[in-house]
Design an enzyme around this catalytic site. Structure first.
Site, PDB file in Angstrom:
ATOM      1  N   GLY A  14       0.778  -1.292  -0.006  1.00  0.00           N
ATOM      2  CA  GLY A  14       0.158  -0.040  -0.029  1.00  0.00           C
ATOM      3  C   GLY A  14       0.857   1.317  -0.104  1.00  0.00           C
ATOM      4  CB  SER A  15       4.252   2.311  -0.726  1.00  0.00           C
ATOM      5  OG  SER A  15       4.355   1.676  -2.099  1.00  0.00           O
ATOM      6  CG  ASN A  16       1.969   3.310  -5.739  1.00  0.00           C
ATOM      7  OD1 ASN A  16       2.387   4.533  -6.317  1.00  0.00           O
ATOM      8  ND2 ASN A  16       2.549   2.287  -6.008  1.00  0.00           N
ATOM      9  NE  ARG A  68     -12.095 -13.966 -13.098  1.00  0.00           N
ATOM     10  CZ  ARG A  68     -11.481 -13.127 -14.313  1.00  0.00           C
ATOM     11  NH1 ARG A  68     -10.790 -12.104 -13.899  1.00  0.00           N
ATOM     12  NH2 ARG A  68     -11.492 -13.529 -15.352  1.00  0.00           N
ATOM     13  NE  ARG A  94      -8.492 -12.226  -7.044  1.00  0.00           N
ATOM     14  CZ  ARG A  94      -8.208 -13.512  -7.227  1.00  0.00           C
ATOM     15  NH1 ARG A  94      -7.076 -13.957  -6.786  1.00  0.00           N
ATOM     16  NH2 ARG A  94      -8.988 -14.418  -7.744  1.00  0.00           N
ATOM     17  CG  ASN A 110      -3.354  -0.609 -12.770  1.00  0.00           C
ATOM     18  OD1 ASN A 110      -3.396  -0.964 -11.456  1.00  0.00           O
ATOM     19  ND2 ASN A 110      -2.928  -1.364 -13.658  1.00  0.00           N
ATOM     20  CG  HIS A 112       1.918  -1.605 -15.430  1.00  0.00           C
ATOM     21  ND1 HIS A 112       1.831  -3.095 -14.989  1.00  0.00           N
ATOM     22  CD2 HIS A 112       2.896  -1.825 -16.428  1.00  0.00           C
ATOM     23  CE1 HIS A 112       2.377  -3.829 -15.648  1.00  0.00           C
ATOM     24  NE2 HIS A 112       3.266  -3.214 -16.473  1.00  0.00           N
ATOM     25  CG  ASP A 148      -1.015  -4.296 -17.234  1.00  0.00           C
ATOM     26  OD1 ASP A 148      -1.627  -3.766 -16.246  1.00  0.00           O
ATOM     27  OD2 ASP A 148      -0.119  -5.400 -17.079  1.00  0.00           O
TER      28      ASP A 148
HETATM   29  C1  GAR Z   1       3.600  -1.011  -6.983  1.00  0.00           C
HETATM   30  O1  GAR Z   1       4.940  -1.125  -7.671  1.00  0.00           O
HETATM   31  C2  GAR Z   1       2.610  -1.016  -8.411  1.00  0.00           C
HETATM   32  O2  GAR Z   1       2.966  -0.311  -9.503  1.00  0.00           O
HETATM   33  C3  GAR Z   1       2.672  -2.793  -8.767  1.00  0.00           C
HETATM   34  O3  GAR Z   1       2.635  -3.127  -7.590  1.00  0.00           O
HETATM   35  C4  GAR Z   1       3.477  -2.304  -6.637  1.00  0.00           C
HETATM   36  C5  GAR Z   1       2.536  -2.151  -5.379  1.00  0.00           C
HETATM   37  O4  GAR Z   1       3.006  -1.382  -4.445  1.00  0.00           O
HETATM   38  N1  GAR Z   1       1.456  -2.813  -9.422  1.00  0.00           N
HETATM   39  C6  GAR Z   1       1.466  -4.115 -10.460  1.00  0.00           C
HETATM   40  O5  GAR Z   1       2.263  -4.688 -10.580  1.00  0.00           O
HETATM   41  C7  GAR Z   1      -0.028  -4.202 -11.022  1.00  0.00           C
HETATM   42  N2  GAR Z   1      -0.028  -5.190 -11.884  1.00  0.00           N
HETATM   43  P1  GAR Z   1       2.481  -0.634  -3.245  1.00  0.00           P
HETATM   44  O6  GAR Z   1       1.331  -1.815  -2.766  1.00  0.00           O
HETATM   45  O7  GAR Z   1       3.362  -0.483  -2.103  1.00  0.00           O
HETATM   46  O8  GAR Z   1       1.642   0.351  -3.864  1.00  0.00           O
END
Ligand code: GAR
Length: 211
Positions: A14-16, A68, A94, A110, A112, A148
């Site tokens: 969850g850093s984003n 789903r 997911r 999203n 990526h 994506d």
């Molecule tokens: C992030 O780097 C995000 O871009 C990536 O997962 C990480 C989650 O980090 N997302 C994907 O790969 C989506 N396919 P976070 O939980 O610290 O935000």
């Protein structure tokens, strides 16, 4: 204009999510984080969200087995409870069905960890290194049924250094992600992004320059 009500969907760290929560603390930011929803009951990010005073919910996909649609109906119900305008996927691992994606067409973002359309899918940093690319980065895009692949809202670039490994490159990209996602959400929440022929046209100066 009323601030847009945003749900952040997470599966892990969850850093984003934290970056978006921090940005939305500013009263002039055009979006507020109304709820954080995780499909993983133990996601680290849930505790962060709670300590930031944000409502949280768990919609555990395992409860619904292979169904789903049932999982997504539960997700949709939670979004309705919180009167959500925009959904931000932030490390939400997911795949979503076309039905769910259609409910949020043009309203679901999203992030990526690659410069799309390069390196869709998983293990983006390892694949970028193996490719010999000299630049890498992150993309925020609208979600469409194909993984994506939606219209690109914003991208941030980092250099690939000779001595990089997956971890050092990932850390450099993550720093950019944390600046990029709040910027992209701001543009969308302000109604400055229009999708025309699969491309985002942005009113104003949108780009995050490389650091
Ligand atoms: C992030 O780097 C995000 O871009 C990536 O997962 C990480 C989650 O980090 N997302 C994907 O790969 C989506 N396919 P976070 O939980 O610290 O935000």
């Amino acid at each position: 204009m009323a601030r847009k009500r945003v749900a952040i969907l997470i599966s892990g760290r969850g850093s984003n999510m934290v970056a978006l929560i921090e940005a939305a603390k500013d009263a002039s930011y055009p979006a507020e984080i109304a709820v954080v929803i995780s499909n993983e009951p133990d996601a680290e990010g849930l505790a962060h969200a709670r300590s930031a005073g944000i409502a949280t919910a768990v919609v555990d996909h395992r409860v619904h087995g292979k169904n789903r649609e049932a999982f997504e109906r539960a997700l949709q119900a939670e979004l309705a409870v919180h009167r959500i305008d925009l959904v931000c996927l932030a490390g939400f691992m997911r795949l979503l069905t076309p039905w769910f994606v259609e409910q949020w067409n043009g309203r679901m973002l999203n992030i990526h960890p690659a410069l799309l359309p390069a390196f869709k899918g998983l293990d983006t940093h390892a694949r970028a290194l193996a490719s010999g690319a000299k630049i890498h980065g992150a993309t925020v895009h609208f979600v469409v049924p194909e993984m994506d692949s939606g219209a690109i809202i914003a991208q941030g670039v980092v250099p690939v250094a000779d001595g990089d490994n997956e971890a050092t490159l990932a850390a450099r990209v993550l720093e950019v992600e944390h600046r990029l996602y709040p910027l992209a959400l701001k543009l969308v929440a302000e109604g400055r992004v229009r999708v025309v022929d699969g491309r985002c046209l942005i009113d104003g100066v949108p780009m995050l320059n490389s650091p």
